[in-house]
Motif scaffolding. Sequence first.
Motif, mmCIF file in Angstrom:
data_model
loop_
_atom_site.group_PDB
_atom_site.id
_atom_site.type_symbol
_atom_site.label_atom_id
_atom_site.label_comp_id
_atom_site.label_asym_id
_atom_site.label_seq_id
_atom_site.Cartn_x
_atom_site.Cartn_y
_atom_site.Cartn_z
ATOM 1 N N SER A 12 36.857 32.792 27.004
ATOM 2 C CA SER A 12 37.778 32.871 28.131
ATOM 3 C C SER A 12 37.034 33.396 29.344
ATOM 4 N N MET A 13 37.484 32.981 30.508
ATOM 5 C CA MET A 13 36.902 33.525 31.735
ATOM 6 C C MET A 13 37.986 33.618 32.792
ATOM 7 N N GLU A 46 43.468 33.633 33.509
ATOM 8 C CA GLU A 46 42.519 33.587 32.399
ATOM 9 C C GLU A 46 42.446 32.143 31.908
ATOM 10 N N MET A 47 41.248 31.580 31.975
ATOM 11 C CA MET A 47 41.073 30.197 31.553
ATOM 12 C C MET A 47 40.273 30.153 30.252
ATOM 13 N N TRP A 48 40.609 29.166 29.419
ATOM 14 C CA TRP A 48 39.960 29.047 28.109
ATOM 15 C C TRP A 48 39.103 27.800 28.051
ATOM 16 N N GLN A 49 38.036 27.918 27.300
ATOM 17 C CA GLN A 49 37.133 26.794 27.154
ATOM 18 C C GLN A 49 36.451 26.868 25.795
ATOM 19 N N ASP A 105 45.802 27.341 28.815
ATOM 20 C CA ASP A 105 46.491 27.391 27.539
ATOM 21 C C ASP A 105 45.464 27.406 26.413
ATOM 22 N N ARG A 106 45.362 28.533 25.755
ATOM 23 C CA ARG A 106 44.359 28.696 24.709
ATOM 24 C C ARG A 106 44.554 27.689 23.569
#
Length: 88
Positions: free
Chosen positions: A17-18, A24-27, A42-43
Motif C-alpha cells: 500500500s502507498m 491509501e492505494m493498493w498495488q 480497494d485492497r
Amino acid sequence: MKLEKCPCCLGQADLASMMVGDMEMWQVTCSSCGLSTELDDDRAFSEERWNKRLEHSKLKMWVTLLASFLPFLAVAAFLGGSFMGLRL
Ligand SMILES: [Zn+2]
C-alpha cells in the motif's frame, strides 16, 4: 485472500500500500520481475484483479497452444490419410 503466483515468471506476489494524496492505494507487485496491477483504493479488488490476470494468462496460453497445434493436426490427418490411401 491468497495471492496467486506471478503469471509471467511464477514469482512471489506482494501486496503493498502507498499513500497517494490522503488516500491509501493498493498495488500487487511481483517480487521477481516487477509486474504489477494498477493502483487501486480497494485492497480486495487489487488482489482479485491480480488473481484474475493469472487465469486470463492461463486461458491465453491454452488458446495459443491449441491454435499452434491445429495446423499440425490438419497436416498429420492429411498425411495419415494419403498414407492409408497409398497402402490400400
Ligand atoms: Zn513476475
